[in-house]
Write a protein that holds these residues in place. Structure first.
Motif, PDB file in Angstrom:
ATOM      1  N   ALA A   1      -4.774  -2.310   9.380  1.00  0.00           N
ATOM      2  CA  ALA A   1      -4.942  -1.056   8.489  1.00  0.00           C
ATOM      3  C   ALA A   1      -3.539  -0.473   8.764  1.00  0.00           C
ATOM      4  O   ALA A   1      -2.969   0.283   7.806  1.00  0.00           O
ATOM      5  N   ASN A   2      -2.904  -0.725   9.993  1.00  0.00           N
ATOM      6  CA  ASN A   2      -1.280  -0.308  10.140  1.00  0.00           C
ATOM      7  C   ASN A   2      -0.616  -0.590   8.919  1.00  0.00           C
ATOM      8  O   ASN A   2       0.125  -0.037   8.375  1.00  0.00           O
ATOM      9  N   LEU A   3      -0.605  -2.017   8.915  1.00  0.00           N
ATOM     10  CA  LEU A   3       0.292  -2.656   8.118  1.00  0.00           C
ATOM     11  C   LEU A   3      -0.067  -2.278   6.588  1.00  0.00           C
ATOM     12  O   LEU A   3       0.814  -2.080   5.848  1.00  0.00           O
ATOM     13  N   ARG A   4      -1.040  -2.138   6.118  1.00  0.00           N
ATOM     14  CA  ARG A   4      -1.723  -1.912   4.731  1.00  0.00           C
ATOM     15  C   ARG A   4      -0.960  -0.366   4.595  1.00  0.00           C
ATOM     16  O   ARG A   4      -0.485  -0.105   3.480  1.00  0.00           O
ATOM     17  N   PHE A   5      -1.045   0.595   5.561  1.00  0.00           N
ATOM     18  CA  PHE A   5      -0.625   1.847   5.351  1.00  0.00           C
ATOM     19  C   PHE A   5       0.775   1.943   5.199  1.00  0.00           C
ATOM     20  O   PHE A   5       1.314   2.457   4.161  1.00  0.00           O
ATOM     21  N   PHE A   6       1.548   1.270   6.007  1.00  0.00           N
ATOM     22  CA  PHE A   6       3.136   1.204   5.841  1.00  0.00           C
ATOM     23  C   PHE A   6       3.539   0.260   4.438  1.00  0.00           C
ATOM     24  O   PHE A   6       4.199   0.672   3.888  1.00  0.00           O
ATOM     25  N   GLY A   7       2.764  -0.605   4.337  1.00  0.00           N
ATOM     26  CA  GLY A   7       2.931  -1.236   3.052  1.00  0.00           C
ATOM     27  C   GLY A   7       2.779  -0.389   1.747  1.00  0.00           C
ATOM     28  O   GLY A   7       3.726  -0.553   1.040  1.00  0.00           O
ATOM     29  N   GLY A   8       1.840   0.604   1.974  1.00  0.00           N
ATOM     30  CA  GLY A   8       1.701   1.542   0.574  1.00  0.00           C
ATOM     31  C   GLY A   8       2.854   2.342   0.763  1.00  0.00           C
ATOM     32  O   GLY A   8       3.355   2.794  -0.557  1.00  0.00           O
ATOM     33  N   LEU A   9       3.450   3.053   2.142  1.00  0.00           N
ATOM     34  CA  LEU A   9       4.591   3.555   1.938  1.00  0.00           C
ATOM     35  C   LEU A   9       5.792   2.890   1.238  1.00  0.00           C
ATOM     36  O   LEU A   9       6.769   3.650   0.776  1.00  0.00           O
ATOM     37  N   PHE A  10       5.915   1.641   1.297  1.00  0.00           N
ATOM     38  CA  PHE A  10       6.905   0.822   0.789  1.00  0.00           C
ATOM     39  C   PHE A  10       6.791   0.298  -0.594  1.00  0.00           C
ATOM     40  O   PHE A  10       7.521  -0.365  -1.166  1.00  0.00           O
ATOM     41  N   GLY A  11       5.623   0.860  -1.222  1.00  0.00           N
ATOM     42  CA  GLY A  11       5.356   0.724  -2.667  1.00  0.00           C
ATOM     43  C   GLY A  11       4.867  -0.727  -2.801  1.00  0.00           C
ATOM     44  O   GLY A  11       4.346  -0.890  -3.984  1.00  0.00           O
ATOM     45  N   LEU A  12       4.144  -1.071  -1.890  1.00  0.00           N
ATOM     46  CA  LEU A  12       3.110  -2.409  -2.141  1.00  0.00           C
ATOM     47  C   LEU A  12       1.800  -2.002  -2.119  1.00  0.00           C
ATOM     48  O   LEU A  12       1.242  -0.902  -1.538  1.00  0.00           O
ATOM     49  N   PHE A  13       1.014  -2.724  -3.056  1.00  0.00           N
ATOM     50  CA  PHE A  13      -0.220  -2.493  -3.272  1.00  0.00           C
ATOM     51  C   PHE A  13      -1.140  -3.665  -3.834  1.00  0.00           C
ATOM     52  O   PHE A  13      -0.482  -4.636  -4.146  1.00  0.00           O
ATOM     53  N   GLY A  14      -2.588  -3.601  -3.850  1.00  0.00           N
ATOM     54  CA  GLY A  14      -3.276  -4.536  -4.248  1.00  0.00           C
ATOM     55  C   GLY A  14      -2.911  -5.967  -3.729  1.00  0.00           C
ATOM     56  O   GLY A  14      -2.933  -5.992  -2.426  1.00  0.00           O
ATOM     57  N   ARG A  15      -2.969  -6.975  -4.765  1.00  0.00           N
ATOM     58  CA  ARG A  15      -2.968  -8.365  -4.076  1.00  0.00           C
ATOM     59  C   ARG A  15      -1.459  -8.743  -3.262  1.00  0.00           C
ATOM     60  O   ARG A  15      -1.431  -9.294  -2.377  1.00  0.00           O
ATOM     61  N   GLY A  16      -0.361  -8.178  -3.633  1.00  0.00           N
ATOM     62  CA  GLY A  16       0.886  -8.187  -3.305  1.00  0.00           C
ATOM     63  C   GLY A  16       0.718  -7.602  -1.912  1.00  0.00           C
ATOM     64  O   GLY A  16       1.268  -8.376  -0.988  1.00  0.00           O
ATOM     65  N   LEU A  17       0.204  -6.506  -1.565  1.00  0.00           N
ATOM     66  CA  LEU A  17       0.197  -5.813  -0.253  1.00  0.00           C
ATOM     67  C   LEU A  17      -0.699  -6.771   0.537  1.00  0.00           C
ATOM     68  O   LEU A  17      -0.168  -7.177   1.821  1.00  0.00           O
ATOM     69  N   LYS A  18      -1.959  -7.299   0.125  1.00  0.00           N
ATOM     70  CA  LYS A  18      -2.533  -8.118   0.844  1.00  0.00           C
ATOM     71  C   LYS A  18      -1.889  -9.312   1.384  1.00  0.00           C
ATOM     72  O   LYS A  18      -1.944  -9.702   2.571  1.00  0.00           O
ATOM     73  N   GLU A  19      -1.319 -10.115   0.613  1.00  0.00           N
ATOM     74  CA  GLU A  19      -0.924 -11.228   0.989  1.00  0.00           C
ATOM     75  C   GLU A  19       0.654 -10.882   1.718  1.00  0.00           C
ATOM     76  O   GLU A  19       0.800 -11.651   2.709  1.00  0.00           O
ATOM     77  N   ARG A  20       1.292  -9.860   1.579  1.00  0.00           N
ATOM     78  CA  ARG A  20       2.405  -9.529   2.358  1.00  0.00           C
ATOM     79  C   ARG A  20       1.962  -9.260   3.722  1.00  0.00           C
ATOM     80  O   ARG A  20       2.787  -9.673   4.849  1.00  0.00           O
ATOM     81  N   VAL A  21       0.882  -8.600   4.014  1.00  0.00           N
ATOM     82  CA  VAL A  21       0.630  -8.217   5.433  1.00  0.00           C
ATOM     83  C   VAL A  21       0.078  -9.646   6.015  1.00  0.00           C
ATOM     84  O   VAL A  21       0.483  -9.796   7.200  1.00  0.00           O
ATOM     85  N   ILE A  22      -0.451 -10.551   5.364  1.00  0.00           N
ATOM     86  CA  ILE A  22      -0.771 -11.842   5.874  1.00  0.00           C
ATOM     87  C   ILE A  22       0.449 -12.764   6.263  1.00  0.00           C
ATOM     88  O   ILE A  22       0.864 -13.207   7.316  1.00  0.00           O
ATOM     89  N   ALA A  23       1.387 -12.470   5.229  1.00  0.00           N
ATOM     90  CA  ALA A  23       2.732 -13.247   5.353  1.00  0.00           C
ATOM     91  C   ALA A  23       3.482 -12.757   6.593  1.00  0.00           C
ATOM     92  O   ALA A  23       3.994 -13.704   7.428  1.00  0.00           O
ATOM     93  N   VAL A  24       3.661 -11.498   6.943  1.00  0.00           N
ATOM     94  CA  VAL A  24       4.602 -10.956   8.022  1.00  0.00           C
ATOM     95  C   VAL A  24       3.782 -11.164   9.423  1.00  0.00           C
ATOM     96  O   VAL A  24       4.339 -11.448  10.436  1.00  0.00           O
ATOM     97  N   ALA A  25       2.103 -11.164   9.222  1.00  0.00           N
ATOM     98  CA  ALA A  25       1.510 -11.244  10.338  1.00  0.00           C
ATOM     99  C   ALA A  25       1.835 -12.831  11.190  1.00  0.00           C
ATOM    100  O   ALA A  25       1.724 -13.273  12.100  1.00  0.00           O
ATOM    101  N   ARG A  26       1.746 -13.783   9.736  1.00  0.00           N
ATOM    102  CA  ARG A  26       1.973 -15.173  10.291  1.00  0.00           C
ATOM    103  C   ARG A  26       3.438 -15.175  10.915  1.00  0.00           C
ATOM    104  O   ARG A  26       3.717 -16.234  11.683  1.00  0.00           O
ATOM    105  N   MET A  27       4.506 -14.598  10.162  1.00  0.00           N
ATOM    106  CA  MET A  27       5.795 -14.653  10.642  1.00  0.00           C
ATOM    107  C   MET A  27       6.032 -14.102  12.220  1.00  0.00           C
ATOM    108  O   MET A  27       6.628 -14.894  12.981  1.00  0.00           O
TER     109      MET A  27
END
Ligand code: ADP
Length: 249
Positions: A101-127
């Motif tokens: 939820a934190n990463l989704r919130f900040f991703g939204g602030l960075f202009g990410l949304f939808g599928r792109g946001l979902k995938e990016r959250v997983i990518a950074v968590a994996r990193m």
């Protein structure tokens, strides 16, 4: 002469900054290249946080130049900030909600949304190797994993330069060592440029270069082995005591 050499990821040239007439930064010159891990090492009060504030455009320097990939604050501020990730000493995540939820919130602030946001959250968590913890409240994570989640947050917009201001504050020795090694690995595999501020010598023992900051001045920017050789000390701690005049009594 090569007129087309790419600009450094981060370039500081003769940067100075005073607080009410008291100089905090004096003529700082420092470059960080893509794929380089530079440790900004200095005792408390050396000027590390002030340098970060200048690098992030929070304060304009009194003199000198700050550039990211050749761009300067002012007309290129938004372009610069889109390439910059920042991890501050203080916690920025909401401890009561999940990492996701934190990463989704900040991703939204960075202009990410939808599928792109979902995938990016997983990518950074994996990193940052916290994917299994995504659905746990931040509060339930160990200190080391909370810092990993902070770094994951900073990596969401795919920055090319990452600034970390004493990111290991409050962590035990093992968590500190693991976190440094992990970020070193990311630098090596992604080409991210990292400036890691600390007052702890062991954290920068494996940095590509150490920028030694003492009373607002960069005393040396050298690989750890060269810093030791310069002082004739037997190890990095000895070199640090020598160059900072902080030898314990
Ligand atoms: P570090 O992060 O290495 O501990 P700082 O950048 O916080 O160093 O501080 C550098 C110097 O600037 C210190 O002498 C500190 O007291 C002074 N300083 C930092 N912030 C302020 C401020 N907002 N107002 C006045 N002096 C400050």
């Amino acid at each position: 002469m090569n007129g087309t050499a790419p600009p450094p990821a981060l370039h500081l040239a003769q940067v100075s900054k005073s607080y009410g007439g008291n100089p905090a930064l004096r003529d700082i010159s420092l470059d960080v290249q893509p794929g380089e891990f530079v440790g900004l090492l200095g005792p408390n009060g050396a000027g590390k946080s002030t340098l970060f504030q200048v690098c992030t455009g929070l304060f304009a320097p009194d003199g000198g130049k700050v550039q990211l990939f050749g761009l300067e604050y002012g007309k290129s501020s938004s372009l610069i900030l889109s390439q910059l990730g920042i991890v501050f000493q203080t916690r920025s995540l909401d401890a009561d909600i999940t990492v996701r939820a934190n990463l989704r919130f900040f991703g939204g602030l960075f202009g990410l949304f939808g599928r792109g946001l979902k995938e990016r959250v997983i990518a950074v968590a994996r990193m940052m190797e916290i994917e299994p913890l995504l659905d746990k409240p931040v509060r339930s994570l160990s200190g080391g994993n909370q810092r990993r989640a902070e770094i994951a947050r900073a990596l969401l917009p795919q920055p090319k330069v990452l600034l970390l201001d004493e990111p290991t504050t409050g962590l035990d020795a093992t968590a500190r060592r693991n976190l440094v090694a992990h970020v070193r690995g990311i630098v090596a595999t992604t080409g991210l440029a990292v400036l890691w501020a600390t007052h702890l010598v062991d954290e920068v023992a494996h940095a590509d270069r150490i920028a030694l900051l003492v009373r607002g001045e960069v005393k040396a920017v050298l690989p750890p082995a060269d810093l030791i050789a310069l002082t004739g000390a037997s190890d990095l701690t000895g070199a640090y005591f020598d160059m900072t005049d902080t030898k314990p009594t």
